[in-house]
Motif scaffolding. Sequence first.
Motif, PDB file in Angstrom:
ATOM      1  N   THR A  50       0.836  -1.195   0.000  1.00 57.72           N
ATOM      2  CA  THR A  50       0.000   0.000   0.000  1.00 57.72           C
ATOM      3  C   THR A  50       0.877   1.254   0.000  1.00 57.72           C
ATOM      4  O   THR A  50       2.006   1.233   0.488  1.00 57.72           O
ATOM      5  CB  THR A  50      -0.950   0.028   1.223  1.00 57.72           C
ATOM      6  N   CYS A  93      -3.853   3.702  -1.523  1.00 54.43           N
ATOM      7  CA  CYS A  93      -3.628   3.083  -2.824  1.00 54.43           C
ATOM      8  C   CYS A  93      -2.892   1.758  -2.623  1.00 54.43           C
ATOM      9  O   CYS A  93      -1.921   1.695  -1.876  1.00 54.43           O
ATOM     10  CB  CYS A  93      -2.801   4.029  -3.697  1.00 54.43           C
ATOM     11  N   VAL A 138      -8.033   3.395  -4.180  1.00 55.80           N
ATOM     12  CA  VAL A 138      -7.657   3.060  -5.555  1.00 55.80           C
ATOM     13  C   VAL A 138      -6.796   1.789  -5.534  1.00 55.80           C
ATOM     14  O   VAL A 138      -5.786   1.728  -4.834  1.00 55.80           O
ATOM     15  CB  VAL A 138      -6.871   4.202  -6.247  1.00 55.80           C
ATOM     16  N   MET A 157      -7.030  -0.344 -13.132  1.00 52.84           N
ATOM     17  CA  MET A 157      -7.289   0.468 -11.928  1.00 52.84           C
ATOM     18  C   MET A 157      -8.741   0.318 -11.517  1.00 52.84           C
ATOM     19  O   MET A 157      -9.639   0.304 -12.343  1.00 52.84           O
ATOM     20  CB  MET A 157      -7.019   1.951 -12.218  1.00 52.84           C
ATOM     21  N   SER A 159     -11.594   1.833  -8.448  1.00 53.97           N
ATOM     22  CA  SER A 159     -11.769   2.806  -7.369  1.00 53.97           C
ATOM     23  C   SER A 159     -13.070   2.537  -6.644  1.00 53.97           C
ATOM     24  O   SER A 159     -14.050   2.078  -7.230  1.00 53.97           O
ATOM     25  CB  SER A 159     -11.709   4.228  -7.916  1.00 53.97           C
ATOM     26  N   ILE A 167      -1.506   9.050  -9.693  1.00 55.35           N
ATOM     27  CA  ILE A 167      -2.632   8.907  -8.755  1.00 55.35           C
ATOM     28  C   ILE A 167      -2.535   9.926  -7.612  1.00 55.35           C
ATOM     29  O   ILE A 167      -3.541  10.506  -7.191  1.00 55.35           O
ATOM     30  CB  ILE A 167      -2.688   7.465  -8.181  1.00 55.35           C
TER      31      ILE A 167
END
Lengths: 324, 324
Positions: B213, B219, B254, B270, B272, B313
């Motif tokens: 992470t 993320c 994300v 990706m 979200s 990001i």
Amino acid sequence: MSENISYTEAAKFLKSHDNYYILIHSSPDGDAVGSGYGLCFALREMGKKANVLCSDPIPEKYEYIMKEYEPQKFANSCIISTDLADTKLLGKATSMYADFVELAIDHHISNTGFAKKLVLDGQASSACEIVYDILKQGELPINPLIASCLFTGIETDTGCFKFECTTPRCHEIAAEIIRDHHIPFASINRTLFDIKSLERIKLEQRVMEGLRTYLDGKCAIAAVTLSDMEITGAAQEELEGVASLPMCIKGVSVGVTIKEKEPGKFKISMRSAEDIDVSEICRKFGGGGHIRAAGCTLEGDVDSVRLKVLAAIAPVMGIDLWLA
Amino acid sequence: MSENISYTEAAKFLKSHDNYYILIHSSPDGDAVGSGYGLCFALREMGKKANVLCSDPIPEKYEYIMKEYEPQKFANSCIISTDLADTKLLGKATSMYADFVELAIDHHISNTGFAKKLVLDGQASSACEIVYDILKQGELPINPLIASCLFTGIETDTGCFKFECTTPRCHEIAAEIIRDHHIPFASINRTLFDIKSLERIKLEQRVMEGLRTYLDGKCAIAAVTLSDMEITGAAQEELEGVASLPMCIKGVSVGVTIKEKEPGKFKISMRSAEDIDVSEICRKFGGGGHIRAAGCTLEGDVDSVRLKVLAAIAPVMGIDLWLA
């Protein structure tokens, strides 16, 4: 024994009393939390006073429900229960109310009849399904918060509409709830089914690494020892759902999870996909359960417990353990 | 451009033609398989001749559908498509039919209008949902086999009723199908969602072990290299759903999966959970997609690709990468 009453009679009962304590079982799951708090919020919306009582803390993942709840202060005059099959399941903090339950709302066919009145539907997926239909048939209030609670129990008891116990009515209620109350169901689903703690992820890895198949690949056994719990830092409540992991392997028709509860004492969970009755196998060891999900307790070390379990499963599958 | 027609007009069309070839996209998923074969079985039930054409083999897990299918021998006179947004997705073996599609049944708002007539509902969860309603409104046959096919696409496109795209109509159809056709939905669900090959299980373990992470834990990035595929023995088709793994960590908004497709070339997926538009981030790298699921391609080595992704990001999350 309880007097069995209908959904509309239950609705009338709820309208005509006040100052409710709602009891749910200890180690509360989504259906206990959803049905208890959903009913509590509905009663409060009707202008009644109501609290939910549980002997154990409510798991953190139900925070979207709990953040809307504050206990009220009042002397109770009516004790009811939801999703409670037996007052033995109340746990320490609420067992004192065991003999005074006026109304039980339940979906367990095994309900012991502890309450004066009982609304029971053994075909319902969940207590939440029953509470929803009581509110609906009685024209009692349902708002987005109440709907989110009741959705929760239907979801958790059906594994997000995945299991055999999913009824057409479950889907109809889900359709109504999404259409009428616009609840954030996708975010609730993510919270209930996808999000895991790092400890749980590590534990799953260890369990999967140690998973082995037996009996021509038809039986898979996973073990979780006290040392696994210690190394990964996972708490007991994070073991929820671990019992379904052995079933994810192709060709497996009986999945077994051996969980060490105290040194040398193991809780065995069995799952079956096909027509093998695992409750019968568990009964041999003094346990029990349903055809496709059952459990028992065994003592020894992991290897001897594994062998005992295999020796009991093999003949049911028509396999000779010594040749397999 | 296509002429847009209604569900009942589509039903009339299906009644008035014969000798159908039904095209579905290459790398077929549950919705392509379910809508294509479901419609094919319905047409055969109406006494028509019909085959499904796909450039790629149908994945083994749809065996419960494919065991009921035998191609018929006839010269086609009417080409239709289901779940096909663009004829570019046909793949080699069926691309020769691209310019001759009479009717397209689709739920992709991006449908390029390649067919003469088009039934499109961008709000529908799946092509299967649309095929079901065409059959229903046109009073065309639905039997347990057809129902199982159409259930399959609704399930796979909604992640078993889990994702945002699940509509009240999905649940209503599920209720009707379970009630009217008694399909073995729990066994289908297990096949679609639970059963994994040993190679896939090993691959997931590697992916989860390498998961890290970033950006205050908001993320998570997972990587699957060619060497991971080789070591675990997993096939490309077994990567389905891997992109959702980084999202299972608590607090992650994300989730990124970096998949090495050929040496030094990476496919980025990706996802979200919140209001972060990942399609915008992927567009910066020449990719695209939806708000909550998007992708792009990047070149380099895993570490440089990871850094490029994080640098894109971080500002969207309002985080300064150099301070994080």
